[in-house]
Write an enzyme that holds these catalytic residues in place. Structure first.
Site, PDB file in Angstrom:
ATOM      1  N   CYS A  27      -5.331  21.518 -15.278  1.00  0.00           N
ATOM      2  CA  CYS A  27      -4.279  22.052 -14.407  1.00  0.00           C
ATOM      3  C   CYS A  27      -4.726  23.336 -13.728  1.00  0.00           C
ATOM      4  O   CYS A  27      -5.668  23.986 -14.156  1.00  0.00           O
ATOM      5  CB  CYS A  27      -3.041  22.408 -15.240  1.00  0.00           C
ATOM      6  SG  CYS A  27      -2.122  20.996 -15.825  1.00  0.00           S
ATOM      7  N   CYS A  31       0.477  25.753 -12.820  1.00  0.00           N
ATOM      8  CA  CYS A  31       1.129  24.454 -13.010  1.00  0.00           C
ATOM      9  C   CYS A  31       2.510  24.612 -13.643  1.00  0.00           C
ATOM     10  O   CYS A  31       2.686  25.327 -14.626  1.00  0.00           O
ATOM     11  CB  CYS A  31       0.289  23.555 -13.905  1.00  0.00           C
ATOM     12  SG  CYS A  31       1.058  21.930 -14.144  1.00  0.00           S
ATOM     13  N   CYS A  58      -4.157  16.808 -13.472  1.00  0.00           N
ATOM     14  CA  CYS A  58      -2.703  16.759 -13.651  1.00  0.00           C
ATOM     15  C   CYS A  58      -2.049  16.255 -12.379  1.00  0.00           C
ATOM     16  O   CYS A  58      -2.471  16.569 -11.273  1.00  0.00           O
ATOM     17  CB  CYS A  58      -2.203  18.180 -13.978  1.00  0.00           C
ATOM     18  SG  CYS A  58      -0.430  18.383 -13.812  1.00  0.00           S
ATOM     19  N   CYS A  61       0.405  19.487 -10.640  1.00  0.00           N
ATOM     20  CA  CYS A  61      -0.160  20.594  -9.842  1.00  0.00           C
ATOM     21  C   CYS A  61      -1.354  20.160  -9.000  1.00  0.00           C
ATOM     22  O   CYS A  61      -1.832  20.929  -8.169  1.00  0.00           O
ATOM     23  CB  CYS A  61      -0.523  21.769 -10.745  1.00  0.00           C
ATOM     24  SG  CYS A  61      -1.819  21.373 -11.940  1.00  0.00           S
TER      25      CYS A  61
HETATM   26 ZN   LIG Z   1      -0.705  20.631 -13.967  1.00  0.00          ZN
END
Ligand SMILES: [Zn+2]
Length: 350
Positions: A27, A31, A58, A61
């Site tokens: 991330c 995030c 992820c 994000c």
């Molecule tokens: Zn993330």
């Protein structure tokens, strides 16, 4: 890094990524998903490094997507909005976008049309107007809107008035000054101007005494009575001021050619920023220009003002609320204040 992740600090997004050992997802520091236990975090320099370690990106994000310049600048703008009341170093804004300060400034300007600084000033000015409309005390509103002092706001506002600081040229040597006289609501009024702007607006008892006063202020200048022909500039300016005094028009935004010591110029420019219907004390002005002990000198500078009404020294009162002095007579000061007060309450009714 742990702190950046814990606070979801966007400023670090371009600097590193973090992975969660238990989920093997990586991330950006900002995030929005729930932060994992600190001991389960590991850090990566970039996407390639994270992938090589067997982590996947992820979906919230999206650390693989490089934000567009516009998105980055929207983030910068949001950061400014959240901190409009603070001093924001360019380096901090640039870091949040992962760009150098000069490059960020250039991109920001291309997206928003103004520099980050002007953007922030605009936000503050809007906030200040809102506070003033809500009826806050002027000085309090200024501090609340994030200006360090009243002089800052009036200083920033000055650029819009179209006034350039001009050097103090003693006595007007080698210059021609045009003048015109009218009988206005408050008696005879003389306005005079150099080729740079209005340098003299005074009330008096007669044209002859006003001409003497003009000669005393600019003993070395050539004084020339302005042609009365229609459409002539100085004639239009004095008419506009006369209309304003008779309450039929707004205060004309005329170019000014202010001459004085550095201190006097500071005071006069501050006066120009005092909104109509507001009054301040000599001590307020002194504090506003960053010289809180100088209220006596402020009073002297007000008394030395050469452009009545246009630099509204009549809006400065004594600290105890007393009307204080006025170069052109206390009765005229009261009359000006009464007119402005009446105008403001009319405007409020509308
Ligand atoms: Zn993330």
């Amino acid at each position: 890094m742990l702190r950046a992740v814990a606070t979801r600090d966007k400023a670090y997004d371009s600097l590193f990524l973090y992975g969660v050992k238990t989920t093997r997802i990586f991330c950006r520091p900002s995030c929005p998903s729930r932060a994992a236990n600190p001991e389960n975090l590991r850090f990566f320099g970039d996407v390639v490094e994270a992938r090589a370690a067997g982590y996947r990106a992820c979906r919230r994000c999206r650390p693989e997507e490089r934000p567009s310049d516009t998105q980055k600048m929207q983030e910068v703008a949001r950061l400014i909005e959240q901190h409009a009341e603070e001093t924001l170093p360019l380096s901090r804004l640039a870091a949040s976008a992962g760009l150098s300060a000069t490059h960020m400034q250039k991109v920001f300007k291309s997206v928003f049309g103004v520099s980050p600084k002007v953007y922030q000033q605009g936000l503050r000015a809007r906030r200040l107007k809102e506070l003033l409309r809500e009826g806050d005390e002027v000085t309090g509103a200024i501090y609340e809107a994030g200006y360090g002092s009243p002089s800052r706001v009036y200083g920033e506002g000055l650029r819009d008035i179209g006034m350039t600081p001009s050097a103090y040229r003693k006595g007007g040597a080698g210059e021609t000054i045009n003048y015109a006289c009218r009988h206005c609501t408050l008696g005879p009024l003389m306005m005079a101007a150099t080729n740079r702007g209005v340098c003299f607006v005074m009330f008096g008892e007669s044209e002859a005494s006003l001409l003497d006063a003009l000669a005393a202020e600019f003993p070395k200048a050539r004084l020339q009575k302005s042609a009365e022909a229609n459409g002539e500039q100085l004639g239009r300016w004095i008419d506009a001021l006369d209309e304003h005094l008779a309450r039929r028009g707004p205060r004309p935004d005329l170019p000014l050619d202010l001459r004085g010591t550095a201190f006097q110029l500071l005071v006069w420019r501050f006066l120009i920023g005092i909104p109509e219907g507001n009054v301040v004390s000599y001590a307020d002005v002194a504090a506003g220009i960053g010289k809180p002990k100088a209220h006596r000198a402020v009073a002297s500078a007000c008394a030395a003002n050469r452009v009545a009404v246009l630099a509204p020294c009549h809006r400065v009162l004594r600290g105890d609320g007393g009307v204080g002095g006025y170069r052109w007579g206390v009765d005229r000061k009261r009359a000006l204040l009464d007119m402005e007060r009446a105008h403001m309450s009319e405007a409020r009714k509308r």
